[in-house]
Every structure is written in structure tokens, then in C-alpha cells.
Design a protein around this motif. Sequence first.
Motif, PDB file in Angstrom:
ATOM      1  N   LEU A  49       1.051  -1.246   0.012  1.00  0.00           N
ATOM      2  CA  LEU A  49       0.138  -0.127   0.123  1.00  0.00           C
ATOM      3  C   LEU A  49       1.115   1.161   0.098  1.00  0.00           C
ATOM      4  N   VAL A  50       1.896   1.280   0.851  1.00  0.00           N
ATOM      5  CA  VAL A  50       2.803   2.356   0.735  1.00  0.00           C
ATOM      6  C   VAL A  50       3.476   2.636  -0.572  1.00  0.00           C
ATOM      7  N   VAL A  51       4.163   1.614  -1.168  1.00  0.00           N
ATOM      8  CA  VAL A  51       4.684   1.859  -2.242  1.00  0.00           C
ATOM      9  C   VAL A  51       3.889   2.138  -3.653  1.00  0.00           C
ATOM     10  N   LEU A  52       2.481   1.608  -3.416  1.00  0.00           N
ATOM     11  CA  LEU A  52       1.578   2.071  -4.589  1.00  0.00           C
ATOM     12  C   LEU A  52       1.036   3.431  -4.396  1.00  0.00           C
ATOM     13  N   LEU A  53       1.029   3.990  -3.277  1.00  0.00           N
ATOM     14  CA  LEU A  53       0.324   5.134  -2.848  1.00  0.00           C
ATOM     15  C   LEU A  53       1.403   6.067  -3.321  1.00  0.00           C
ATOM     16  N   ALA A  54       2.777   5.894  -3.146  1.00  0.00           N
ATOM     17  CA  ALA A  54       3.840   6.989  -3.482  1.00  0.00           C
ATOM     18  C   ALA A  54       3.986   7.014  -4.916  1.00  0.00           C
ATOM     19  N   ARG A  55       3.247   5.900  -5.857  1.00  0.00           N
ATOM     20  CA  ARG A  55       3.303   6.063  -7.117  1.00  0.00           C
ATOM     21  C   ARG A  55       2.235   6.179  -7.700  1.00  0.00           C
ATOM     22  N   ALA A  56       1.227   6.836  -6.839  1.00  0.00           N
ATOM     23  CA  ALA A  56      -0.127   6.824  -7.235  1.00  0.00           C
ATOM     24  C   ALA A  56      -0.439   8.006  -8.322  1.00  0.00           C
ATOM     25  N   ARG A  57       0.449   9.179  -8.413  1.00  0.00           N
ATOM     26  CA  ARG A  57       0.084   9.787  -9.611  1.00  0.00           C
ATOM     27  C   ARG A  57       0.827   9.562 -10.838  1.00  0.00           C
TER      28      ARG A  57
END
Length: 333
Positions: free
Chosen positions: A206-214
Amino acid sequence: MAALLALALPAALTAAVSLGSVDIPVGEVWRVVGHRLAGDPPAPGTRDLIVWQLRVPRALLAAIVGAGLGLVGTAVQALVRNPLADPYLLGISSGASLGAVAMIVLGAGVGSGVGFGVSTAAFAGALAAFALVWSVARRGGGFAPLRLVLAGVAIGQFLSGFTSFLVLRAGDDQQTRGVLFWLMGSLGGAQWSQLTVPAVVVAGGLVVLLARARALNALLMGDETAAGLGVDVVRLRRELFAVTSLLTGVMVAVSGAIGFVGLLVPHVCRLLVGGDHRRLLPVSALAGSVLLVVVDTVARTALDTQEVPIGVVTALIGAPVLLFLLDRRLEPR
């Protein structure tokens, strides 16, 4: 939407612990949990055993697995720019199942599903399957989402057939039945010791994917547009390969194959909150948690004599809902 799901999750967990072959009042459930969290010695009787040792770990594992499936489905749909893609459609889950079953049949045992050996084998199988599907889809240059999906379906079916052959080659009939039941999805036998690995992996994913959300938002507009916005598309896809393979591998290792959650949850959440991954990722994780906790409760309590595999329940729920959504979206306007 996120706030509503955050309120629904504790309610679903409470119901999951309360309901079963022996129903336990909600007040008693919270009394046992409160005593345990406070460090008090276990209360005499069977209710403490049922609540704390049997049902609470299983309900929490269902929530963790549901969140992981929601996340991986969202990531895969962004990767292939297809709102109806999921790890099963792309063969990732088939590769994870093959790796896990190979390790189980070789002696790890179904009950050791979250052991590092089975989890590592499932991750390796998922990563290898995804890499194979991707290499086939990329042959001839360029990237075609439809070609990727077709390659995933073909390779997934091949790997599933090999998994079935491996199961039938197992010498122990009881082990064969156990593996086949597990492959249809099961959280039976969940223990506290099994929660750490999937919880850490899901939280990290979740942390990794949220960091790459944009970057995920940009990827939905196409490779050229994403690159024009400063996104390193090749690096992003490699990161998504690793994250989705790890999530899928660990989820399959602890729960077997559970279909439709990774496909349906992100699709429905996208209709409700839009396509911005900054909102979509946490909402999909929460929705997946609530859905799988409810489904696991139904699987445990639907029949008096035996437990229904979770994958059967998700298919019975997911297929009609998906057909309804497709019919609504295809209606002339």
C-alpha cells in the motif's frame, strides 16, 4: 466512502467472530478481546479459545487478504489499462498457485501456508508467470493490453493444468483433497503466527503504490503521455511487476486461489470514487477487507455440515454482479 468502509470493517470483523457453529454474543466477544489485549490471563471455558485462538486470527487474515487482493487488482488494472483485468486473468495467480503447490506437495504441508518456503515459492511462481506473460505480450515491439490479457489467459490455463497434474501425482490422498480444497480458497486453520508476513507485505504494498499514485494516474493515459509527464514508464512497470507478484504470491500462499475480489472490488470502487489512485487504492483495500471478511463468514456458516471454499462463494457473488455491471455499461445511452 473511505470513512464508511472504515466503520463497516470493525462491524464485519465483530460479526465474523460472533457467528459460527457456536454463536457467541457480541458483548462476550469484546469482553474476551479486551481481556486479551489488556494482557489478562485467559478466562476459563471454551469461549476464550473459540474467540481468541480460532475466530479472531481467521477474521483478521480475511481482512488482510481482502486488502491485498483489492490492492493488487487495482495495480494490475492500471498496468494493463483495463478496468476488468485481475491477477487471475493475467496468469499471475496461476503461477503463484503452481509455486505454492509444488512446495506443499514436496513436503511443506497445507497448514504451513505462510511459511517462508511456501510464500517464497508462490512469489517466485507469480513473478515468473508475470514475466513470461509480459515477454509474450511484448514480442514484436510495442504494448497491446489485449495481447497481454490473451497471453495471460493462455499461460494461466497452462500453469493451472500443470498444477492439477502435480496435485494428482501426490501420493497421499488426504493431502490431495486438502490441496484441492485450499486451491479453491480457504482460511481454515488460520493462526496468529500466520498474520505477520501478509500484514507486512500488504502494508508495504500500500505504501509503495500510494507513493506511485500520480504515476499510475499518468499511466492510464498511455505510455507516451505518461513519459511526457516525466514518468519513467519502464521503471514503473518493473516496480508494479515486483509489487503485484509479491502481493499475489503471499495472498495465494495463505489463502489459496480466491477469484473475483481483485477484479470486482477495484472496478466497483472506481465507479464510486473515480480513477484517482490516491483515493482508489485505500478505498479498494478497505472494500476488499470488508468483502472477504463477509464472504468468509458466509463460507463458514452457510452449511451446517461442512465449510464452503471461499472461491466458490466469491464466484457465486462476483459473476452475477460483474455481468450486471457490464450490462449497465453496455446499455445504449
